[in-house]
Write an enzyme that holds these catalytic residues in place. Structure first.
Site, short mmCIF file in Angstrom:
data_model
loop_
_atom_site.label_atom_id
_atom_site.label_comp_id
_atom_site.label_asym_id
_atom_site.label_seq_id
_atom_site.Cartn_x
_atom_site.Cartn_y
_atom_site.Cartn_z
N ASP A 134 0.86 -1.11 -0.08
CA ASP A 134 -0.08 -0.05 0.02
C ASP A 134 0.87 1.23 0.05
O ASP A 134 1.34 1.54 0.99
CB ASP A 134 -0.80 0.04 1.20
CG ASP A 134 -2.09 1.14 1.00
OD1 ASP A 134 -1.96 1.69 0.08
OD2 ASP A 134 -2.83 1.24 1.97
N ASP A 343 -1.51 5.38 -6.07
CA ASP A 343 -2.06 4.26 -5.19
C ASP A 343 -2.27 2.93 -5.56
O ASP A 343 -3.16 2.62 -6.56
CB ASP A 343 -3.67 4.96 -4.85
CG ASP A 343 -4.17 4.09 -3.60
OD1 ASP A 343 -3.58 3.47 -2.89
OD2 ASP A 343 -5.39 4.33 -3.20
#
Length: 468
Positions: A134, A343
């Site tokens: 992440d 992202d």
């Protein structure tokens, strides 16, 4: 008195020498063995990395891939697409406006659909973990025994009592002081630092901030890496969940920053994201292994903003074929610097509402499809899939500051959300003007996030197993 020197490297040699000379030889031999030991270990006393050349690599795999340990064969491809949509939407909603206090983005763990998993080993003896890679989070955390509340996971839950190198972190430590999103607090009994990460939708993890030995793609250990040892974790119902989160953001407690500070590994990563349904794994690289080079590399500047977790870049517009649409912020007539972040934790790209519908109007004019509603709901725009199985989308190019023009993969523009129904994988944000560049649109590129030189590199590739 004589000294017997044990044969080395299968040489059948021994020496019988006078005592003084034998002692001298013994000292020399010990010195040589210590030097050799230093060459095969990862750290010296000052934690500098020597033998890895300043770079390391770890495995990267999509949670929906048949190679994933969390792969659920009972799910249809359409269910996986819908799961990834739901999770991306919830994650997007959890990111508040730029003008308000940011919270960490949602990272649903109930199903792995839409996420990429990073493999690492933690502890001594090491335990295999598979965490969600992440770039929108800093703190790496995993579930830990004993659990006051834990969700089910297929891999063993890490038990710090079985590790020789586990250590909690004090409240006054630098690691504890640098926590922000993780709501640090102090255990008055042990003086240990506690963390609590709260995501949208009620997902959360809390427990001890600790240090532990981390191993990536080899047996070379990185000691005293700060991470969250979660004893109270909630993500709702579901099996096949990951071990937790691998924080690849830009903040002080991220894996990237810790490797730089304590091991002198350059603060940069590179990765190539294979298709979700592919039978191949990929690699994520750190430090010198993460250099992206070549004549076809395109680079856009990273933009520093108030919160250093996110990797901000400047999105300038999008093209549909030869029709280029320039992006403008609602507040200004010019492009706002750092208006989008890279992202890996979101499957889909989110655009501001006003620009999204401008893009949608132009796209519908260029398409030759038959609009339809998705029976399961959710997606904004869907079309009937032709009988021949091929839905022809025009070329979509995303434009970033610095002359970066990314031709998006056709598989990253429309996804089959139901049998015979394809839906647009670019969505409106509805709630905020901070844009997201999702992992589905990052496919077919080797991407390098370079915090040392404040840039993001893109190298087109059709093979994530050999992206260069």
């Amino acid at each position: 008195m004589a000294l017997y020197v044990k044969p080395l490297l299968n040489n059948n040699i021994f020496l019988v020498l006078p005592t003084k000379l034998s002692k001298l030889l013994l000292l020399i031999l010990i010195f040589c063995l210590i030097s050799l030991s230093d060459e095969i270990t990862i750290t010296s006393k000052n934690n500098k990395v020597d033998n890895v050349g300043g770079g390391i690599t770890a495995d990267l795999i999509h949670g929906d891939s048949p190679l994933s340990p969390f792969y659920d064969p009972s799910l249809t491809p359409f269910e996986r697409v819908r799961n990834s949509f739901r999770h991306s939407l919830a994650r997007r909603r959890s990111i508040r406006s730029n003008n308000s206090k940011l919270s960490p983005p949602e990272a649903f763990l109930t199903h792995i659909s839409g996420f990429y998993l990073m493999k690492l080993r933690v502890g001594d003896p090491p335990v295999d973990l598979m965490g969600i890679a992440d770039t929108g989070s800093d703190l790496t955390w995993t579930q830990c025994a004993p659990c006051s509340r834990c969700y089910k996971q297929k891999t063993p839950i890490f038990d710090p009592k079985k590790s020789k190198t586990y250590s909690t972190v004090s409240c006054k430590s630098q690691q504890c002081q640098t926590l922000r999103f993780e709501n640090p607090s102090c255990d008055n009994t042990t003086n240990g630092c506690l963390y609590e990460t709260i995501y949208g939708g009620g997902t959360h993890s809390s427990g001890d901030l600790a240090t532990e030995t981390f191993l990536f793609d080899s047996n070379l250990p990185f000691s005293k890496v700060a991470f969250g040892c979660g004893h109270n974790n909630f993500v709702g119902e579901g099996l096949g969940t990951s071990s937790g989160i691998v924080g690849l953001g830009g903040g002080p407690v991220s894996i990237i920053r810790q490797l730089k500070k304590y091991y002198s590994i350059d603060a940069k990563i590179s990765y190539c994201l294979p298709h979700p349904n592919s039978n191949v794994s990929s690699k994520i690289n750190f430090g010198s292994n993460a250099v992206v080079s070549g004549p076809r590399v395109m680079s856009t500047p990273l933009v520093k903003r108030e919160h250093d977790t996110f990797h901000y870049v400047t999105f300038e517009g999008i093209s549909i074929g030869n029709n280029k649409l320039a992006f403008k912020s609602k507040k200004t007539v010019t492009v706002e610097e750092g208006n989008m972040f890279i992202d890996t934790g979101s499957t889909y790209t989110f655009l501001s509402d006003q620009f999204y519908f401008k893009f949608l109007f132009a796209l519908e004019k260029a398409l030759n499809g038959t609009p339809t509603a998705n029976p399961e709901g959710g997606f904004e725009v869907c079309y009937e899939k032709p009988v021949n199985g091929k839905f022809n989308s025009p070329t979509i190019t995303a434009h970033f500051r610095g002359g970066v023009d990314l031709v998006l993969s056709p598989e990253g523009i429309f996804v089959e959300a139901n049998k015979g129904v394809v839906c647009l994988a670019i969505l409106p944000s509805y709630s905020t003007d901070l844009l997201v560049f999702g992992n589905l649109q990052q496919m077919n590129y080797l991407i390098g996030i370079d915090l040392e030189n404040q840039k993001v590199d893109f190298l087109p590739t059709n093979d994530c197993t050999n992206p260069n």
